[in-house]
Scaffold this motif. Structure first.
Motif, PDB file in Angstrom:
ATOM      1  N   PRO A   1       0.815  -1.225   0.000  1.00 57.15           N
ATOM      2  CA  PRO A   1       0.000   0.000   0.000  1.00 57.15           C
ATOM      3  C   PRO A   1       0.850   1.277   0.000  1.00 57.15           C
ATOM      4  CG  PRO A   1      -0.925  -1.586   1.507  1.00 57.15           C
ATOM      5  CD  PRO A   1       0.426  -2.131   1.082  1.00 57.15           C
ATOM      6  N   THR A   2       1.991   1.243   0.654  1.00 58.10           N
ATOM      7  CA  THR A   2       2.879   2.410   0.657  1.00 58.10           C
ATOM      8  C   THR A   2       3.475   2.631  -0.727  1.00 58.10           C
ATOM      9  OG1 THR A   2       3.423   2.005   2.975  1.00 58.10           O
ATOM     10  CG2 THR A   2       4.914   3.432   1.754  1.00 58.10           C
ATOM     11  N   VAL A   3       3.883   1.545  -1.363  1.00 57.35           N
ATOM     12  CA  VAL A   3       4.422   1.635  -2.724  1.00 57.35           C
ATOM     13  C   VAL A   3       3.337   2.132  -3.672  1.00 57.35           C
ATOM     14  CG1 VAL A   3       5.396   0.311  -4.642  1.00 57.35           C
ATOM     15  CG2 VAL A   3       6.149  -0.149  -2.303  1.00 57.35           C
ATOM     16  N   ALA A   4       2.133   1.653  -3.499  1.00 55.14           N
ATOM     17  CA  ALA A   4       1.011   2.085  -4.342  1.00 55.14           C
ATOM     18  C   ALA A   4       0.780   3.584  -4.197  1.00 55.14           C
ATOM     19  CB  ALA A   4      -0.250   1.310  -3.987  1.00 55.14           C
ATOM     20  N   ALA A   5       0.805   4.069  -2.986  1.00 57.67           N
ATOM     21  CA  ALA A   5       0.590   5.495  -2.755  1.00 57.67           C
ATOM     22  C   ALA A   5       1.715   6.328  -3.355  1.00 57.67           C
ATOM     23  CB  ALA A   5       0.470   5.768  -1.257  1.00 57.67           C
ATOM     24  N   ALA A   6       2.937   5.842  -3.249  1.00 54.02           N
ATOM     25  CA  ALA A   6       4.091   6.592  -3.758  1.00 54.02           C
ATOM     26  C   ALA A   6       4.149   6.608  -5.278  1.00 54.02           C
ATOM     27  CB  ALA A   6       5.384   6.011  -3.194  1.00 54.02           C
ATOM     28  N   THR A   7       3.678   5.527  -5.924  1.00 55.47           N
ATOM     29  CA  THR A   7       3.796   5.422  -7.381  1.00 55.47           C
ATOM     30  C   THR A   7       2.519   5.776  -8.125  1.00 55.47           C
ATOM     31  OG1 THR A   7       3.148   3.088  -7.357  1.00 55.47           O
ATOM     32  CG2 THR A   7       5.523   3.590  -7.180  1.00 55.47           C
ATOM     33  N   GLY A   8       1.387   5.733  -7.421  1.00 60.85           N
ATOM     34  CA  GLY A   8       0.117   5.972  -8.102  1.00 60.85           C
ATOM     35  C   GLY A   8      -0.437   4.724  -8.769  1.00 60.85           C
ATOM     36  N   VAL A   9       0.254   3.601  -8.625  1.00 63.12           N
ATOM     37  CA  VAL A   9      -0.221   2.331  -9.178  1.00 63.12           C
ATOM     38  C   VAL A   9      -1.056   1.649  -8.100  1.00 63.12           C
ATOM     39  CG1 VAL A   9       0.466   0.080 -10.099  1.00 63.12           C
ATOM     40  CG2 VAL A   9       1.834   2.118 -10.626  1.00 63.12           C
ATOM     41  N   PRO A  10      -2.296   1.303  -8.393  1.00 68.49           N
ATOM     42  CA  PRO A  10      -3.149   0.670  -7.381  1.00 68.49           C
ATOM     43  C   PRO A  10      -2.523  -0.618  -6.836  1.00 68.49           C
ATOM     44  CG  PRO A  10      -4.445   1.303  -9.300  1.00 68.49           C
ATOM     45  CD  PRO A  10      -3.003   1.505  -9.662  1.00 68.49           C
ATOM     46  N   ALA A  11      -2.683  -0.840  -5.531  1.00 70.49           N
ATOM     47  CA  ALA A  11      -2.090  -2.012  -4.871  1.00 70.49           C
ATOM     48  C   ALA A  11      -2.540  -3.312  -5.523  1.00 70.49           C
ATOM     49  CB  ALA A  11      -2.435  -2.009  -3.392  1.00 70.49           C
TER      50      ALA A  11
END
Length: 83
Positions: free
Chosen positions: A11-21
């Motif tokens: 979820p943190t990576v998703a938030a940082a990249t804009g790619v849904p989890a």
């Protein structure tokens, strides 16, 4: 540029990249389940300050799968002059 947390949950990576989890999970599952994988990247990735780390990470993904010795399974660079 902000430091990258190498232990960040999806979820943190998703938030940082804009790619849904859910897409990150789906891509990881497909990558892990594939018979063979070929990672192909363009020369632009190496022009970033973290380019070496990015290419190393891509190579490590293929190594972790044990795909390097398989036919058509490796990391391939497409350089600007080769296009």
């Amino acid at each position: 540029m902000q430091a990258v947390d190498k232990t960040a949950p999806t979820p943190t990576v998703a938030a940082a990249t804009g790619v849904p989890a859910d897409l990150l999970y789906q891509a990881a599952r497909q990558f892990a389940a594939a018979d063979r994988v070929a990672v192909i990247y363009g020369s632009g990735i190496s022009e970033y300050p973290s380019g070496v780390q990015a290419v190393t990470a891509l190579a490590n993904l293929v190594l972790l799968r044990g795909s390097v010795s398989q036919r058509v399974s490796s990391v391939f660079a497409v350089m600007r002059d080769a296009n």
